[in-house]
Every structure is written in C-alpha cells, then in structure tokens.
Design an enzyme around this catalytic site. Structure first.
Site, PDB file in Angstrom:
ATOM      1  N   ASN A  19       0.820  -1.202   0.000  1.00  0.00           N
ATOM      2  CA  ASN A  19       0.000   0.000   0.000  1.00  0.00           C
ATOM      3  C   ASN A  19       0.862   1.264   0.000  1.00  0.00           C
ATOM      4  O   ASN A  19       0.455   2.308  -0.510  1.00  0.00           O
ATOM      5  CB  ASN A  19      -0.927  -0.010   1.221  1.00  0.00           C
ATOM      6  CG  ASN A  19      -1.923  -1.161   1.177  1.00  0.00           C
ATOM      7  OD1 ASN A  19      -2.142  -1.777   0.132  1.00  0.00           O
ATOM      8  ND2 ASN A  19      -2.529  -1.471   2.311  1.00  0.00           N
TER       9      ASN A  19
ATOM     10  N   ASN B 221      -0.103  -1.478  -6.905  1.00  0.00           N
ATOM     11  CA  ASN B 221      -0.376  -2.456  -5.859  1.00  0.00           C
ATOM     12  C   ASN B 221      -1.853  -2.444  -5.489  1.00  0.00           C
ATOM     13  O   ASN B 221      -2.409  -1.366  -5.229  1.00  0.00           O
ATOM     14  CB  ASN B 221       0.433  -2.112  -4.597  1.00  0.00           C
ATOM     15  CG  ASN B 221       0.121  -3.042  -3.443  1.00  0.00           C
ATOM     16  OD1 ASN B 221       0.506  -4.203  -3.459  1.00  0.00           O
ATOM     17  ND2 ASN B 221      -0.627  -2.550  -2.448  1.00  0.00           N
ATOM     18  N   GLU B 222      -2.468  -3.610  -5.488  1.00  0.00           N
ATOM     19  CA  GLU B 222      -3.855  -3.780  -5.003  1.00  0.00           C
ATOM     20  C   GLU B 222      -4.763  -2.630  -5.428  1.00  0.00           C
ATOM     21  O   GLU B 222      -5.462  -2.041  -4.604  1.00  0.00           O
ATOM     22  CB  GLU B 222      -3.872  -3.955  -3.478  1.00  0.00           C
ATOM     23  CG  GLU B 222      -3.212  -5.247  -3.035  1.00  0.00           C
ATOM     24  CD  GLU B 222      -3.378  -5.585  -1.551  1.00  0.00           C
ATOM     25  OE1 GLU B 222      -3.870  -4.734  -0.787  1.00  0.00           O
ATOM     26  OE2 GLU B 222      -3.005  -6.710  -1.175  1.00  0.00           O
TER      27      GLU B 222
ATOM     28  N   GLU C 192       2.129 -11.445  -2.780  1.00  0.00           N
ATOM     29  CA  GLU C 192       1.944 -11.273  -1.330  1.00  0.00           C
ATOM     30  C   GLU C 192       1.173 -12.473  -0.835  1.00  0.00           C
ATOM     31  O   GLU C 192       0.040 -12.700  -1.278  1.00  0.00           O
ATOM     32  CB  GLU C 192       1.156  -9.999  -0.995  1.00  0.00           C
ATOM     33  CG  GLU C 192       1.964  -8.733  -1.067  1.00  0.00           C
ATOM     34  CD  GLU C 192       1.174  -7.520  -0.564  1.00  0.00           C
ATOM     35  OE1 GLU C 192       0.407  -7.659   0.421  1.00  0.00           O
ATOM     36  OE2 GLU C 192       1.338  -6.453  -1.162  1.00  0.00           O
TER      37      GLU C 192
ATOM     38  N   GLN D 182       5.806 -10.350   4.968  1.00  0.00           N
ATOM     39  CA  GLN D 182       6.913  -9.607   4.397  1.00  0.00           C
ATOM     40  C   GLN D 182       8.204 -10.270   4.865  1.00  0.00           C
ATOM     41  O   GLN D 182       8.141 -11.418   5.327  1.00  0.00           O
ATOM     42  CB  GLN D 182       6.811  -8.157   4.838  1.00  0.00           C
ATOM     43  CG  GLN D 182       5.521  -7.486   4.327  1.00  0.00           C
ATOM     44  CD  GLN D 182       5.436  -5.997   4.633  1.00  0.00           C
ATOM     45  OE1 GLN D 182       6.337  -5.375   5.144  1.00  0.00           O
ATOM     46  NE2 GLN D 182       4.270  -5.411   4.297  1.00  0.00           N
TER      47      GLN D 182
HETATM   48  O1  AHR Z   1       1.686  -6.716   3.475  1.00  0.00           O
HETATM   49  C1  AHR Z   1       0.852  -5.788   4.116  1.00  0.00           C
HETATM   50  C2  AHR Z   1      -0.143  -5.136   3.176  1.00  0.00           C
HETATM   51  O2  AHR Z   1      -1.061  -6.107   2.751  1.00  0.00           O
HETATM   52  C3  AHR Z   1       0.397  -4.566   1.896  1.00  0.00           C
HETATM   53  O3  AHR Z   1       0.873  -3.279   2.026  1.00  0.00           O
HETATM   54  C4  AHR Z   1      -0.807  -4.583   0.998  1.00  0.00           C
HETATM   55  O4  AHR Z   1      -0.454  -4.689  -0.357  1.00  0.00           O
HETATM   56  C5  AHR Z   1      -1.622  -5.736   1.507  1.00  0.00           C
HETATM   57  O5  AHR Z   1      -2.944  -5.395   1.683  1.00  0.00           O
END
Ligand code: AHR
Length: 499
Positions: A72, A172-173, A292, A349
């Site tokens: 994000n 991203n998303e 992810e 992560q």
């Molecule tokens: O990994 C944490 C968050 O999860 C990331 O920033 C986002 O892409 C997802 O919603």
C-alpha cells in the site's frame, strides 16, 4: 493409524520450478525497513547502516527475488525523495500506514542491499497518486546506462552501472477501496496499459506484472482480472494474486486447510487468464505472481485509520506458532504444485512485519517458526515438480468443505527427489506409503519434520530456537517402496537420494 499413499514417477512432470517462487517482500511499513533491515548505530550495522545479522538470516532464508517498496505504501510514494544525500531527503506523511517516512532508505540503498543478500529486485511503481511519467523516469533512473537526466542522476548518486531491474509491478492492489488512488478495473487497465507502453520504450527487456485481486473474496474478483487483462494482455507477463490466512476462533481444522483455498484461487485466476487469451486470440500465456502471501492475523489489526503518526511503529508484528508454520509450509506446497503457471511468489513480508525474521532495535535477530519450512523448501524445492497424486483420507472443514487430511508435492533435482508433505490431522499421526517403483535409482534418504507437542509454541528473542525442525530418522527404500510417519499437525520434508 490413518494412511495415505503417494506414487512418484520422474517422467510425469508439472514444470521446472522458477526460483523466483521463493521470493519475499520489503515494504516501507512498520519496522520492516527502519529498525528491520536498516538500523545505523546497531552493533551489527555495516557502513551503509544495514544490519549484518539480519542480512545473514535473509541469505539463509533463500529469497531469490524481493518485491519493493510496497504494498500500500507505494501508492503514495515519491521515489525521488529517496535518492541523493540522506541529509537532504524529505520527511513525508505515509498515508497508507499513517507513518512518518524519513526516506533514509530509497531506491539506490535498497537495490545495493538486495544485491548483497543475493536477491533480484521486483520494483513496484506508483499507479495510485502518480502514473506513466513517474514510472518511466524511475525505470530510466534504474536501467538506462547514461547520458540522460535520470541515468546521470543515478551515476552521480554512486551507481555508475545500471541496476538492470527486470521485474516490475504495475501498482499495488488497485482493486482495494483502501488503496490511495483506488481505481475501477477499467480505469486501472487503461492506466496500466499506457504505463507498460512507456516502460517498454525505455527498456524492452522488462517483465511486467499487472495487479490482480487483493484476495479471492473481493467482490470484483474474476471480473477485475478479466477486464484488466483484456486491456493489457499483449503488454504484461504476469497477473498478481495476494492472499493472507489466519485462524478464526478455534476453527483450526479450516485454518490448516488454507492451501485448499490457495489452490482454488490460483486455478480460478489461471482459468480467467486463459479465457481472455481465447477471446483475444492471443498465443502467449500470462503467468501468475503470487506476490503477497502469508499467515496474517488481520482481524487483530486496528485498521490504518486508527494508527497515530509515528516513525517505524510496531505494526502487525505477528508471532508465529507451529500451526502457522505448518500452514506456511502447505502454502508453499500449493505454489510448487502450480509451478507451471505460478512463476513468482513473495512471502509477505521479510522482517518484523508479518515476517519470518524478527529483530529488536539494538538487540538480537531471530528466526520465527515459519522461517524453517520456507528456508528448507527454498533450498530443496528446486528442479522439476513431479505430478503428485496423493491418496489420503478426508475431513470436514467449516470454510472449505471436505478436504484431504494430508497434502504433498515432490520435486526432482537430478540428485534427489524431495517430498514436502503436511499432516493436517491435529491428533493422529499418518503413515505415508511411497511407491517409488518408477524411480529405480532412489536408494535411501532422510526425513525432517516440524511438529511439536504444543502446536501453539513460538520462537521469541529469549527462546529463538524453541521451535526448529528435527530429524525423524533415515528413510529406507525396499523393493521400490518406502514408508514414513507424518506426526500429527506437522510439516515434513522427505529427501530420497539417487544412487
Ligand atoms: O503486506 C501488508 C499489506 O497487505 C500490503 O501493504 C498490501 O499490499 C496488503 O494489503
């Protein structure tokens, strides 16, 4: 005792494993970067301020590709803030995580560090608040040799040679209403298509990943992928999938079957890609980047709007149990099973933030439980995935219906066949009968398991090795057959060596 059976034949294969299946993710979030990989002043810090102890664990984990800088975060990021002398980099509000971004780590710092830990970067561009121009400038900064404004800025900042960043995420998303600059599929597809056009003109060798769905439960799932790919099919190489799992209440039976959900998610996205391929008359195939994935106790997160502005706050530092490690090991089995279409995976992560590695400011770094199945699968899950038809008893789950009590995949690397297997039964061991008659060269091997009398056991700074894999014992092969016992609630690695 319950029994399961598995026949292996090295001639019946799924695909070569792309090593990038074992990637991870570094986001400017919480303490992943600041007081995670980077902590100048820490006794283990190198001259650039990066922790050597953490870097050592990253190398041991084995992550051939690292996605960066978000997440994000990237949807509000100004990459130019993070280059040049550290003293003149601005402090900014990071709207994704209500944090103060000091910009003490930026593109150059990360790319140099990634090279040191042996990882290829997977850079994300900001398609939330920014767009084509920022993306093409960043690519020029990273990959153009010299003689232009941005490539010469890179050279002035200490990197004479281009970084040659191959893999890029187009935002991203972007399907998520929480995303800064959230878009409809039509808006995003159009922007992604135009961004790819400019990026490919800067560097035609790049590989590009379009945003798929943030999870399988998104109301736009399926329709999003179809629309985005309709607009971008010819220009992109991958569509992304994100997915996180957690145990709800005491429903561990469902949680242990999370990989069933990942299987269904992957297979649905593959079907959508191939539908767009057929409709559009395309020949190439779009592959999947599960960029992810992890266990994340998301229901404990208060939500970004309830955070206070802070530098490197402690965000979602989930402590993982034995059960979580079994699920992570099983999710890796699912990724390997789909190695024909899943080419990139990023455990989200890397450090502190829902991570296999934890560390304390000024203190130690240690391996979480999930580190172990990941590291072993990354090390031994290379080669060719074999078609794995496991016959196993079933059990009922609330979330996923009737599912097998065990799951397994096998990988052949020329000198060994490695079987990764889980027993999802919380109470009973399971005997796994291996039919190896099609593999006459296999002689004997070893069996390592991650299991514990206490499935809630965790590793901490004070007890960093409370949970580690243990040798179950030697595995013998007689008349082309072998047998191993998978402990209740366990992740297992069985390595059978060739003569
Ligand atoms: O990994 C944490 C968050 O999860 C990331 O920033 C986002 O892409 C997802 O919603």
């Amino acid at each position: 005792m319950q029994r399961a059976a598995l026949s292996l034949d090295p001639r019946v294969t799924v695909a070569e494993v792309d090593p990038r299946l074992f990637g991870s993710f570094v986001e400017h979030m919480g303490r992943c970067v600041y007081t995670g990989i980077y902590e100048p002043g820490h006794p283990a810090a190198d001259d650039a301020g990066f922790r050597r102890d953490v870097a050592g664990l990253v190398r041991e984990l084995g992550v051939p590709i690292l996605r960066y800088p978000g997440g994000n975060f990237v949807s509000g990021y100004t990459w130019e803030d993070g280059i040049g002398p550290r003293s003149s980099r601005p402090r900014r509000l990071d709207l994704a995580w209500r944090s103060i971004e000091t910009n003490q780590v930026g593109v150059d710092d990360f790319l140099r560090w990634a090279r040191e830990v042996g990882s290829e970067p997977m850079m994300a561009v900001n398609l939330g608040t920014r767009g084509v121009d920022a993306a093409r400038n960043l690519l020029e900064y990273c990959n153009h040799p010299s003689g232009t404004a941005w490539s010469d800025r890179r050279r002035a900042n200490g990197s004479a040679d281009p970084y040659g960043v191959r893999v890029w995420c187009l935002g991203n998303e972007m399907d998520g209403p929480w995303q800064i600059g959230h878009k409809t599929a039509t808006e995003y597809g159009r922007l992604a298509a135009e961004t790819t056009k400019a990026m490919r003109r800067v560097d035609p060798t790049v590989e590009l990943a379009a945003c798929g769905s943030s999870n399988r439960r998104m109301p736009t799932f399926g329709a999003w992928e179809a629309e985005v790919l309709t607009q971008t099919y010819a220009q992109v190489d991958y569509i992304s999938l994100h997915t996180y799992y957690e145990q709800f209440g005491d429903d561990r039976d469902s949680f242990l079957a999370s990989a069933v959900d990942l299987d269904r998610f992957i297979e649905a996205v593959v079907a959508t890609c191939d539908h767009v391929r057929a409709v559009g008359g395309h020949t190439k195939r779009i592959n999947l980047a599960v960029d992810e994935w992890n266990v994340w106790y998301q229901s404990r997160f208060p939500g970004e709007d309830n955070l206070d502005w802070a530098e490197a706050p402690r965000l979602i530092e989930d402590t993982y149990s034995v059960a979580d490690a079994v699920v992570v090991g099983n999710l890796l089995i699912s990724l390997l099973r789909h190695a024909d279409r899943v080419k990139i995976g990023c455990l989200a992560q890397l450090v502190n933030v829902i991570a296999p590695i934890r560390c304390e400011p000024g203190g130690p770094a240690w391996r979480q439980t999930i580190f172990h199945p990941f590291a072993l699968t990354s090390r031994h899950g290379r080669g060719t995935v074999l078609h794995t038809d496991l016959q196993a008893p079933a059990y009922e789950t609330t979330l996923y219906g009737t599912v097998p009590v065990a799951d397994a995949v096998a990988v052949h690397d020329g000198s060994a066949i490695t079987v990764f297997a889980v027993n999802r039964d919380q109470r009973q061991d399971l005997v796994l009968d291996l039919d190896l008659r099609a593999c006459p060269d296999l002689v004997a091997g070893s069996h390592v398991a991650l299991a514990d009398a206490d499935p809630d056991a965790v590793n901490t700074a004070d007890a960093p090795d409370r949970v580690v894999p243990h040798e179950v014992g030697a595995v013998t092969v007689e008349d082309g057959r072998s047998r191993v016992t998978l402990p209740a609630l366990s992740w297992n690695m069985i390595r059978l060596l060739t003569r």
